[in-house]
Design a protein around this motif. Sequence first.
Motif, PDB file in Angstrom:
ATOM      1  N   GLY A 150      32.237  43.040  38.189  1.00 37.64           N
ATOM      2  CA  GLY A 150      30.890  42.534  37.929  1.00 37.64           C
ATOM      3  C   GLY A 150      30.858  41.722  36.642  1.00 37.64           C
ATOM      4  O   GLY A 150      30.187  40.696  36.551  1.00 37.64           O
ATOM      5  N   SER A 151      31.610  42.182  35.639  1.00 37.47           N
ATOM      6  CA  SER A 151      31.657  41.419  34.390  1.00 37.47           C
ATOM      7  C   SER A 151      32.501  40.169  34.579  1.00 37.47           C
ATOM      8  O   SER A 151      32.184  39.100  34.060  1.00 37.47           O
ATOM      9  CB  SER A 151      32.253  42.270  33.263  1.00 37.47           C
ATOM     10  OG  SER A 151      32.730  41.429  32.245  1.00 37.47           O
ATOM     11  N   ALA A 152      33.578  40.323  35.345  1.00 38.25           N
ATOM     12  CA  ALA A 152      34.501  39.199  35.494  1.00 38.25           C
ATOM     13  C   ALA A 152      33.879  38.060  36.305  1.00 38.25           C
ATOM     14  O   ALA A 152      34.014  36.890  35.956  1.00 38.25           O
ATOM     15  CB  ALA A 152      35.794  39.667  36.142  1.00 38.25           C
ATOM     16  N   VAL A 153      33.189  38.418  37.387  1.00 38.82           N
ATOM     17  CA  VAL A 153      32.643  37.366  38.241  1.00 38.82           C
ATOM     18  C   VAL A 153      31.348  36.825  37.649  1.00 38.82           C
ATOM     19  O   VAL A 153      30.413  37.564  37.391  1.00 38.82           O
ATOM     20  CB  VAL A 153      32.383  37.900  39.669  1.00 38.82           C
ATOM     21  CG1 VAL A 153      31.638  36.868  40.491  1.00 38.82           C
ATOM     22  CG2 VAL A 153      33.696  38.255  40.340  1.00 38.82           C
ATOM     23  N   GLY A 154      31.340  35.553  37.390  1.00 38.70           N
ATOM     24  CA  GLY A 154      30.143  34.938  36.812  1.00 38.70           C
ATOM     25  C   GLY A 154      30.265  33.436  36.895  1.00 38.70           C
ATOM     26  O   GLY A 154      30.946  32.900  37.784  1.00 38.70           O
ATOM     27  N   LEU A 155      29.664  32.778  35.923  1.00 39.50           N
ATOM     28  CA  LEU A 155      29.717  31.310  35.925  1.00 39.50           C
ATOM     29  C   LEU A 155      31.150  30.804  35.812  1.00 39.50           C
ATOM     30  O   LEU A 155      31.451  29.703  36.237  1.00 39.50           O
ATOM     31  CB  LEU A 155      28.884  30.772  34.768  1.00 39.50           C
ATOM     32  CG  LEU A 155      27.375  30.951  34.918  1.00 39.50           C
ATOM     33  CD1 LEU A 155      26.657  30.503  33.653  1.00 39.50           C
ATOM     34  CD2 LEU A 155      26.864  30.182  36.118  1.00 39.50           C
ATOM     35  N   GLY A 156      32.022  31.642  35.240  1.00 37.76           N
ATOM     36  CA  GLY A 156      33.421  31.242  35.133  1.00 37.76           C
ATOM     37  C   GLY A 156      34.003  30.904  36.495  1.00 37.76           C
ATOM     38  O   GLY A 156      34.744  29.934  36.640  1.00 37.76           O
ATOM     39  N   ASN A 157      33.664  31.703  37.478  1.00 37.56           N
ATOM     40  CA  ASN A 157      34.208  31.478  38.817  1.00 37.56           C
ATOM     41  C   ASN A 157      33.509  30.343  39.539  1.00 37.56           C
ATOM     42  O   ASN A 157      34.139  29.527  40.206  1.00 37.56           O
ATOM     43  CB  ASN A 157      34.034  32.736  39.675  1.00 37.56           C
ATOM     44  CG  ASN A 157      34.563  33.966  38.993  1.00 37.56           C
ATOM     45  OD1 ASN A 157      34.078  34.352  37.930  1.00 37.56           O
ATOM     46  ND2 ASN A 157      35.570  34.565  39.565  1.00 37.56           N
ATOM     47  N   PHE A 212      41.618  33.573  30.920  1.00 34.94           N
ATOM     48  CA  PHE A 212      41.027  34.492  29.944  1.00 34.94           C
ATOM     49  C   PHE A 212      39.524  34.613  30.168  1.00 34.94           C
ATOM     50  O   PHE A 212      38.963  35.690  30.208  1.00 34.94           O
ATOM     51  CB  PHE A 212      41.257  33.997  28.512  1.00 34.94           C
ATOM     52  CG  PHE A 212      42.702  33.970  28.094  1.00 34.94           C
ATOM     53  CD1 PHE A 212      43.575  34.935  28.545  1.00 34.94           C
ATOM     54  CD2 PHE A 212      43.169  32.989  27.251  1.00 34.94           C
ATOM     55  CE1 PHE A 212      44.903  34.916  28.158  1.00 34.94           C
ATOM     56  CE2 PHE A 212      44.492  32.962  26.857  1.00 34.94           C
ATOM     57  CZ  PHE A 212      45.362  33.926  27.314  1.00 34.94           C
ATOM     58  N   TYR A 213      38.915  33.457  30.300  1.00 32.54           N
ATOM     59  CA  TYR A 213      37.460  33.403  30.420  1.00 32.54           C
ATOM     60  C   TYR A 213      36.997  34.151  31.660  1.00 32.54           C
ATOM     61  O   TYR A 213      36.117  34.997  31.624  1.00 32.54           O
ATOM     62  CB  TYR A 213      37.070  31.931  30.514  1.00 32.54           C
ATOM     63  CG  TYR A 213      35.607  31.647  30.477  1.00 32.54           C
ATOM     64  CD1 TYR A 213      34.969  31.374  29.276  1.00 32.54           C
ATOM     65  CD2 TYR A 213      34.850  31.611  31.642  1.00 32.54           C
ATOM     66  CE1 TYR A 213      33.635  31.075  29.231  1.00 32.54           C
ATOM     67  CE2 TYR A 213      33.507  31.317  31.607  1.00 32.54           C
ATOM     68  CZ  TYR A 213      32.902  31.049  30.402  1.00 32.54           C
ATOM     69  OH  TYR A 213      31.570  30.755  30.364  1.00 32.54           O
ATOM     70  N   SER A 214      37.633  33.795  32.785  1.00 27.48           N
ATOM     71  CA  SER A 214      37.168  34.316  34.054  1.00 27.48           C
ATOM     72  C   SER A 214      37.390  35.816  34.160  1.00 27.48           C
ATOM     73  O   SER A 214      36.573  36.540  34.721  1.00 27.48           O
ATOM     74  CB  SER A 214      37.890  33.590  35.190  1.00 27.48           C
ATOM     75  OG  SER A 214      37.372  34.007  36.410  1.00 27.48           O
ATOM     76  N   MET A 215      38.513  36.283  33.626  1.00 25.86           N
ATOM     77  CA  MET A 215      38.796  37.712  33.757  1.00 25.86           C
ATOM     78  C   MET A 215      38.292  38.506  32.563  1.00 25.86           C
ATOM     79  O   MET A 215      38.658  39.674  32.393  1.00 25.86           O
ATOM     80  CB  MET A 215      40.293  37.913  33.954  1.00 25.86           C
ATOM     81  CG  MET A 215      40.733  37.296  35.261  1.00 25.86           C
ATOM     82  SD  MET A 215      42.359  37.772  35.727  1.00 25.86           S
ATOM     83  CE  MET A 215      42.503  36.851  37.261  1.00 25.86           C
ATOM     84  N   SER A 216      37.471  37.877  31.753  1.00 27.43           N
ATOM     85  CA  SER A 216      36.913  38.518  30.549  1.00 27.43           C
ATOM     86  C   SER A 216      38.016  39.135  29.696  1.00 27.43           C
ATOM     87  O   SER A 216      37.904  40.263  29.218  1.00 27.43           O
ATOM     88  CB  SER A 216      35.887  39.591  30.903  1.00 27.43           C
ATOM     89  OG  SER A 216      34.905  39.103  31.777  1.00 27.43           O
ATOM     90  N   LEU A 217      39.132  38.385  29.509  1.00 23.92           N
ATOM     91  CA  LEU A 217      40.248  38.891  28.704  1.00 23.92           C
ATOM     92  C   LEU A 217      40.192  38.311  27.301  1.00 23.92           C
ATOM     93  O   LEU A 217      39.497  37.331  27.055  1.00 23.92           O
ATOM     94  CB  LEU A 217      41.579  38.485  29.338  1.00 23.92           C
ATOM     95  CG  LEU A 217      41.889  39.118  30.694  1.00 23.92           C
ATOM     96  CD1 LEU A 217      43.144  38.506  31.291  1.00 23.92           C
ATOM     97  CD2 LEU A 217      42.052  40.622  30.560  1.00 23.92           C
ATOM     98  N   THR A 237      24.137  38.942  34.982  1.00 26.66           N
ATOM     99  CA  THR A 237      24.907  40.166  34.721  1.00 26.66           C
ATOM    100  C   THR A 237      25.981  39.882  33.670  1.00 26.66           C
ATOM    101  O   THR A 237      26.265  40.726  32.827  1.00 26.66           O
ATOM    102  CB  THR A 237      25.579  40.726  36.001  1.00 26.66           C
ATOM    103  OG1 THR A 237      26.244  39.664  36.660  1.00 26.66           O
ATOM    104  CG2 THR A 237      24.581  41.363  36.908  1.00 26.66           C
ATOM    105  N   SER A 238      26.562  38.685  33.716  1.00 20.63           N
ATOM    106  CA  SER A 238      27.582  38.356  32.710  1.00 20.63           C
ATOM    107  C   SER A 238      26.955  38.178  31.337  1.00 20.63           C
ATOM    108  O   SER A 238      27.495  38.656  30.333  1.00 20.63           O
ATOM    109  CB  SER A 238      28.335  37.088  33.102  1.00 20.63           C
ATOM    110  OG  SER A 238      29.141  37.341  34.222  1.00 20.63           O
ATOM    111  N   SER A 239      25.819  37.498  31.269  1.00 21.32           N
ATOM    112  CA  SER A 239      25.222  37.274  29.951  1.00 21.32           C
ATOM    113  C   SER A 239      24.723  38.594  29.370  1.00 21.32           C
ATOM    114  O   SER A 239      24.774  38.807  28.160  1.00 21.32           O
ATOM    115  CB  SER A 239      24.082  36.245  30.015  1.00 21.32           C
ATOM    116  OG  SER A 239      23.024  36.750  30.768  1.00 21.32           O
TER     117      SER A 239
HETATM  118  N1  PFF Z   1      34.070  36.443  33.046  1.00 16.83           N
HETATM  119  C1  PFF Z   1      32.765  35.867  33.018  1.00 16.83           C
HETATM  120  C2  PFF Z   1      32.711  34.680  33.943  1.00 16.83           C
HETATM  121  O1  PFF Z   1      33.733  34.356  34.563  1.00 16.83           O
HETATM  122  O2  PFF Z   1      31.675  34.075  34.051  1.00 16.83           O
HETATM  123  C3  PFF Z   1      32.364  35.466  31.658  1.00 16.83           C
HETATM  124  C4  PFF Z   1      32.163  36.649  30.816  1.00 16.83           C
HETATM  125  C5  PFF Z   1      31.208  37.559  31.171  1.00 16.83           C
HETATM  126  C6  PFF Z   1      32.928  36.880  29.750  1.00 16.83           C
HETATM  127  C7  PFF Z   1      30.995  38.684  30.448  1.00 16.83           C
HETATM  128  C8  PFF Z   1      32.723  38.014  29.014  1.00 16.83           C
HETATM  129  C9  PFF Z   1      31.775  38.909  29.388  1.00 16.83           C
HETATM  130  F1  PFF Z   1      31.540  39.966  28.677  1.00 16.83           F
END
Ligand code: PFF
Length: 451
Positions: A19-26, A218-223, A316-318
């Motif tokens: 849930g954290s990983a999937v967001g605008l990054g994807n 890094f961004y997408s996987m919240s690493l 959810t990501s923000s």
């Molecule tokens: N990984 C999220 C995305 O791909 O949109 C961005 C992100 C969300 C980074 C939440 C960090 C975080 F805590």
Amino acid sequence: MKDRSNFTGKVGFVLAAAGSAVGLGNLWRFPYLAAQYGGGTFLICYIILSVTFGFTLMTAEIALGRKTRLSAIGAFKSLDKRFGFLGVLAAIVPIIILPYYSVIGGWVIKYFSTSLTGHTADAAKDTYFNTFVGGLTEPIFWFLLFVILTAVVVIFGVEKGIENVSKFLMPVLVVLTLGICVYVLTQKGAMDGLKYYLLPHMSDFSIKTLLAAMGQLFYSMSLAMGIMITYGSYMKKETNLGTSVKQIEFFDTGFAFFAGLMIVPSVFIFSEGNLEQLKAGPSLMFVTLPKVFNSMPIGDIIGAVFFLLVFFAALTSSISLMETIVSILMDKFKWGRKMTCIIVFVYVILMGIPSSLGFGVWDFIKPLGMSILDAWDFLSNSVLMPIVALITCIFVGFFIKPKTIIDEACAEGAKFKSKGLFTVMIKWIAPIFLVAILLSSVMNAFGIITL
Ligand code: PFF
């Protein structure tokens, strides 16, 4: 934290982390990078990096969290006092990302409202996006709305409610994305786009492609921002760490892949031969998708539903970004929760407005030749995150030793098959690669070399 709660059930952890990983990054970032950096070439780099780098770093971060039961700042410090600074460095990343993430979040709400009010045909025009972001008050209005919605959730502590709603909405977003992919791929001209997206061409390859793929990973996987350490700190010992990491990666990469499959071929269909659009950058999703919706029978409705779902993914990501910042500040300065939220809220507004204006009245301000938003994105994804990742590798590889992480992954008799890969990656391949990439990216940005 005394009563550190655990994720219930086997999939609980994977779902929460995904849930954290999937967001605008994807949905927003991956497709525009794939389009810009050679389609298949970018895709293959990304996938290779994901199963090597992504796997290694995510395993290390989650294990660090689960072992110490602390979030980033505490976790590094508790294992080695000299590395407390690494947690602080990691914490800076979400602080940089949240303001500009919210600007994009605002664009998503704007496009939702455009579709909802039946103006998809307007949004499909080439000039629409630039006119919108170039305006003074409108983009700021939508940005403020997005920040307010995020802050309200965090201030009133109703994340659980939003998470429950989004748990239900995310599968709908997956289905809708797949449906749009099928629609796009059956249109005339889509095959050229599909080939571009799937087939790698060596001639498109450059260090820049690798750098972009790495930053995106890094961004997408919240690493490399402490997030996965925090998630790991809530993970049960019985949950298989290696398997969970693979599942999160699979889910996150799968989502990005389909987002690209929906957007990249669309550029080929609607660009009328002008493939410059492939290089549109951050605007790509907003320029291309309305054209797709406009060509559909009930495009306004599909567009509205799609942007609403994207909005939830972004929200959810923000929320998790803001929550992270708030808890770091609360721990550090012992401020109350409400006051911390308000301080972060004001900060996000002050920092986000310039990113928004950078596409309009402030478009003459070009740090390192980029728009203000791109410059923040560059600083976090291409500079800070590789630095945090590099020091994390050195920390694990040479200070606490890979065995510490492997033992944690093997807790409660769990099997962790990739011990060899993990050790070689974290000690040698990842650090060497990160140094090379970091140096070349910074030298390129300062014009010392041209990539
Ligand atoms: N990984 C999220 C995305 O791909 O949109 C961005 C992100 C969300 C980074 C939440 C960090 C975080 F805590």
